[in-house]
Design a protein around this motif. Structure first.
Motif, PDB file in Angstrom:
ATOM      1  N   LEU A 124     -18.535 -15.794 -21.850  1.00  0.00           N
ATOM      2  CA  LEU A 124     -19.603 -16.678 -21.363  1.00  0.00           C
ATOM      3  C   LEU A 124     -20.657 -16.859 -22.449  1.00  0.00           C
ATOM      4  O   LEU A 124     -21.784 -16.371 -22.347  1.00  0.00           O
ATOM      5  CB  LEU A 124     -20.218 -16.116 -20.079  1.00  0.00           C
ATOM      6  N   LYS A 125     -20.303 -17.550 -23.498  1.00  0.00           N
ATOM      7  CA  LYS A 125     -21.206 -17.756 -24.623  1.00  0.00           C
ATOM      8  C   LYS A 125     -22.460 -18.512 -24.177  1.00  0.00           C
ATOM      9  O   LYS A 125     -22.381 -19.499 -23.450  1.00  0.00           O
ATOM     10  CB  LYS A 125     -20.505 -18.550 -25.725  1.00  0.00           C
ATOM     11  N   GLY A 126     -23.605 -18.015 -24.618  1.00  0.00           N
ATOM     12  CA  GLY A 126     -24.866 -18.689 -24.325  1.00  0.00           C
ATOM     13  C   GLY A 126     -25.518 -18.291 -23.017  1.00  0.00           C
ATOM     14  O   GLY A 126     -26.666 -18.647 -22.761  1.00  0.00           O
ATOM     15  N   VAL A 127     -24.816 -17.551 -22.149  1.00  0.00           N
ATOM     16  CA  VAL A 127     -25.395 -17.115 -20.869  1.00  0.00           C
ATOM     17  C   VAL A 127     -26.270 -15.889 -21.117  1.00  0.00           C
ATOM     18  O   VAL A 127     -25.797 -14.884 -21.656  1.00  0.00           O
ATOM     19  CB  VAL A 127     -24.295 -16.796 -19.835  1.00  0.00           C
ATOM     20  N   ILE A 134     -24.846  -4.437 -16.144  1.00  0.00           N
ATOM     21  CA  ILE A 134     -23.493  -4.895 -16.455  1.00  0.00           C
ATOM     22  C   ILE A 134     -23.580  -5.914 -17.590  1.00  0.00           C
ATOM     23  O   ILE A 134     -24.343  -6.883 -17.502  1.00  0.00           O
ATOM     24  CB  ILE A 134     -22.842  -5.533 -15.211  1.00  0.00           C
ATOM     25  N   PRO A 135     -22.827  -5.717 -18.660  1.00  0.00           N
ATOM     26  CA  PRO A 135     -22.907  -6.673 -19.774  1.00  0.00           C
ATOM     27  C   PRO A 135     -22.460  -8.069 -19.360  1.00  0.00           C
ATOM     28  O   PRO A 135     -21.588  -8.223 -18.496  1.00  0.00           O
ATOM     29  CB  PRO A 135     -21.947  -6.081 -20.813  1.00  0.00           C
ATOM     30  N   ARG A 169     -23.451  -9.194 -29.135  1.00  0.00           N
ATOM     31  CA  ARG A 169     -22.266  -9.493 -28.327  1.00  0.00           C
ATOM     32  C   ARG A 169     -22.074 -10.999 -28.177  1.00  0.00           C
ATOM     33  O   ARG A 169     -20.948 -11.491 -28.088  1.00  0.00           O
ATOM     34  CB  ARG A 169     -22.395  -8.858 -26.940  1.00  0.00           C
ATOM     35  N   ALA A 170     -23.197 -11.735 -28.152  1.00  0.00           N
ATOM     36  CA  ALA A 170     -23.113 -13.190 -27.999  1.00  0.00           C
ATOM     37  C   ALA A 170     -22.831 -13.905 -29.316  1.00  0.00           C
ATOM     38  O   ALA A 170     -22.663 -15.127 -29.342  1.00  0.00           O
ATOM     39  CB  ALA A 170     -24.409 -13.713 -27.396  1.00  0.00           C
ATOM     40  N   GLY A 171     -22.794 -13.148 -30.422  1.00  0.00           N
ATOM     41  CA  GLY A 171     -22.516 -13.742 -31.715  1.00  0.00           C
ATOM     42  C   GLY A 171     -23.736 -14.260 -32.446  1.00  0.00           C
ATOM     43  O   GLY A 171     -23.609 -14.936 -33.484  1.00  0.00           O
ATOM     44  N   ASP A 172     -24.942 -13.960 -31.938  1.00  0.00           N
ATOM     45  CA  ASP A 172     -26.168 -14.445 -32.574  1.00  0.00           C
ATOM     46  C   ASP A 172     -26.665 -13.529 -33.679  1.00  0.00           C
ATOM     47  O   ASP A 172     -27.540 -13.922 -34.464  1.00  0.00           O
ATOM     48  CB  ASP A 172     -27.272 -14.604 -31.517  1.00  0.00           C
ATOM     49  N   LEU A 173     -26.175 -12.289 -33.734  1.00  0.00           N
ATOM     50  CA  LEU A 173     -26.509 -11.353 -34.799  1.00  0.00           C
ATOM     51  C   LEU A 173     -25.216 -10.800 -35.383  1.00  0.00           C
ATOM     52  O   LEU A 173     -24.213 -10.696 -34.671  1.00  0.00           O
ATOM     53  CB  LEU A 173     -27.360 -10.185 -34.266  1.00  0.00           C
ATOM     54  N   ASP A 174     -25.246 -10.436 -36.672  1.00  0.00           N
ATOM     55  CA  ASP A 174     -24.067  -9.812 -37.258  1.00  0.00           C
ATOM     56  C   ASP A 174     -24.264  -8.306 -37.363  1.00  0.00           C
ATOM     57  O   ASP A 174     -25.338  -7.775 -37.052  1.00  0.00           O
ATOM     58  CB  ASP A 174     -23.725 -10.426 -38.617  1.00  0.00           C
ATOM     59  N   GLU A 221     -10.473 -12.144 -22.096  1.00  0.00           N
ATOM     60  CA  GLU A 221     -10.452 -13.597 -21.971  1.00  0.00           C
ATOM     61  C   GLU A 221      -9.801 -14.025 -20.656  1.00  0.00           C
ATOM     62  O   GLU A 221      -9.975 -15.170 -20.211  1.00  0.00           O
ATOM     63  CB  GLU A 221      -9.706 -14.211 -23.154  1.00  0.00           C
ATOM     64  N   ASP A 222      -9.067 -13.110 -20.030  1.00  0.00           N
ATOM     65  CA  ASP A 222      -8.401 -13.425 -18.759  1.00  0.00           C
ATOM     66  C   ASP A 222      -9.296 -13.167 -17.547  1.00  0.00           C
ATOM     67  O   ASP A 222      -8.883 -13.448 -16.408  1.00  0.00           O
ATOM     68  CB  ASP A 222      -7.127 -12.589 -18.614  1.00  0.00           C
ATOM     69  N   LEU A 223     -10.493 -12.622 -17.771  1.00  0.00           N
ATOM     70  CA  LEU A 223     -11.386 -12.329 -16.648  1.00  0.00           C
ATOM     71  C   LEU A 223     -11.754 -13.628 -15.933  1.00  0.00           C
ATOM     72  O   LEU A 223     -12.223 -14.590 -16.554  1.00  0.00           O
ATOM     73  CB  LEU A 223     -12.651 -11.624 -17.147  1.00  0.00           C
ATOM     74  N   ASP A 224     -11.548 -13.661 -14.622  1.00  0.00           N
ATOM     75  CA  ASP A 224     -11.847 -14.840 -13.815  1.00  0.00           C
ATOM     76  C   ASP A 224     -13.343 -14.839 -13.486  1.00  0.00           C
ATOM     77  O   ASP A 224     -13.769 -14.360 -12.444  1.00  0.00           O
ATOM     78  CB  ASP A 224     -11.003 -14.823 -12.537  1.00  0.00           C
TER      79      ASP A 224
END
Length: 479
Positions: A349-352, A343-344, A55-60, A314-317
């Protein structure tokens, strides 16, 4: 009793205690770990870690496909200290089965020997039924031992709900152990087992290091040794008859009391104006210990559908400082208290890697993170403080103080509760006492929603508890 995964073993123990029939559990055992790119992996901690990395983009997607093929390479329950293995260890700690029965892999010859030993014990028990009934064998001290083991293994938070349900079926023990008892025991019990999700290893490693026999000998100064076991011996007598000599690998996996993995309180109980009935936090599994003394603004999801619709928007505050809140997954709310409390982390929040997350539901014992669970009263209770949380409310967690609070006055909480009641009435939402049950249903679901108790009592039918005779009469008479 042949059981294995998560809920089957506690359900069998609840039934055995209620019926007061002698039982000898035979548990199926954990699976072996697999391997991906030279690294050992196994269900289900590595499922979650790798999915979070994806989900964070670290794996394909090709990595996920490869991981997926190796997560469950053999039969058996999860290969880490999840709920299944936690309940197996607790059952052994209660003295109801051979020590090796808690850890021997499902596919091992050791598991076959445990089965033969269990059969032999069942034959022996059959000749002494009156002496081996669970209400006779199991005492308050037996359950204190089980909780000590729970803390020492860094076991599943689900075990807290299961233990409270089991305890509250026992007429001599019900009401004598509460969430506060679990916290008190945790304060003087170190985390000793280096297993995922609180450590690095797998159940087959624990077994090879000596398993429950080695752990019980290590914990001996903290245990009540005079409690009875299914064999008719006391726990102390069983340990004396089965000595264990530590070796380097066993000391690496099962730490001595003076060199623990974590000094105390793997699992803690929290109270405060947000959780008057209590909440549970697996502090040992926190991935960011700064979050254990923390305050931040709430981002609230009203239910699982709301979460699914907005978590990756992307609109989530939301910011890394936010506190994620998921309502309506308690015993009544979903209904059924699902394992949705992990909760995912929002995709934006990339990197969190970790955030403070709150829910009135459960999470898998294989999961990790700074996650507060079982918040009571759940949001399915109309005057629940958790149920009236709104976006932006400031949440405070203090591990040191054992507090979970929202920065609202008592007057503001009361006003929001009244506002909630009026809104539910306007929507024609049915209430059963203080329970929000929606459209009243017949059959099992209707019975469940109107009779299940809260997490701190075990999320059991209230009329099935040892103190539930009066409730049962009310249900039987249609009241």
């Amino acid at each position: 009793m042949i059981g294995g995964c998560d809920k089957t073993v506690p359900a069998q123990l609840m039934g055995a205690i209620s019926a007061n029939k002698p039982v000898v559990p035979l548990i199926t055992g954990p699976m072996m770990p697999g391997s991906f790119n030279g690294q050992r992996i196994g269900a289900c901690t590595d499922c979650r870690n790798n999915w979070a990395a994806y989900r964070a983009g670290d794996l394909d997607i090709e990595d996920i496909y490869g991981v997926n093929e190796e997560l469950a390479p053999t039969v058996g329950t999860c290969g880490v200290m999840g709920t299944a293995s936690t309940m197996a260890c607790i059952t052994a700690a209660l003295g109801l089965m051979p020590f090796g029965g808690a850890t021997a892999p499902a596919v091992s010859s050791a598991r076959m020997r445990v089965a033969e030993q269990t059969g032999a014990e069942a034959v022996a028990v059959a000749s002494k039924l009156a002496e081996r009934r669970p209400q006779t064998i199991l005492s308050r001290e037996s359950f204190i031992n089980a909780i000590t083991v729970l803390q020492a293994i860094g076991g599943s938070t689900n075990a807290v709900v299961h233990l409270m349900a089991i305890i509250n079926r026992h007429p001599k023990v019900a009401g004598t152990i509460t969430l506060r008892t679990i916290d008190e025991i945790g304060r003087k019990t170190p985390l000793l087992i280096d297993l995922k999700p609180s450590g690095d290893n797998y159940m087959n490693d624990f077994h090879n290091a000596g398993g429950m026999l080695a752990l019980m000998h290590t914990l001996r100064p903290l245990l009540h040794l005079d409690v009875l076991t299914i064999t008719g011996e006391t726990l102390g007598q069983r340990l004396d008859a089965n000595p264990f000599k530590p070796f380097p690998f066993s000391l690496q996996l099962i730490r001595p009391l003076d060199n623990p993995l974590y000094p105390s309180s793997a699992l803690v109980t929290l109270y405060g104006n947000l959780a008057p009935g209590g909440a549970i936090l697996k502090a040992a599994a926190s991935k960011n210990r700064d979050l254990l003394e923390y305050e931040g603004p709430a981002v609230v999801f009203e239910n699982t559908a709301d979460l699914a619709a907005r978590i990756d928007s992307e609109d989530l505050d939301v910011s890394p400082n936010s506190v994620l809140v998921l309502k309506s997954i308690g015993p009544i709310g979903n209904p059924g208290m699902p394992e949705a409390g992990v909760i995912p982390i929002p995709r934006k929040l990339k990197g969190v890697k970790d955030m403070l997350r709150l829910s009135d539901g459960r999470m898998s014992g294989t999961a990790g993170g700074t996650i507060v669970l079982h918040i009571s009263p759940e949001s399915g209770i109309v005057d629940s403080p958790f149920g009236i949380l709104r976006n932006g409310d400031m949440i405070r967690l203090s591990l040191e103080d054992r507090r979970l609070e929202v920065r609202l006055s008592d007057a503001e909480i009361a006003a929001r509760v009244e506002e909630r009641k009026a809104s539910l009435q306007k929507q024609n939402v049915a209430l059963h006492g203080k329970r929000i049950v929606g459209t009243r249903k017949r059959g099992y679901r209707g019975l469940y929603e109107t009779s299940v108790n809260q997490a701190e009592e075990g999320a059991d039918f209230d009329f099935m508890t040892a103190n539930g005779a009066e409730t049962f009469e009310q249900v039987s008479n249609g009241k």
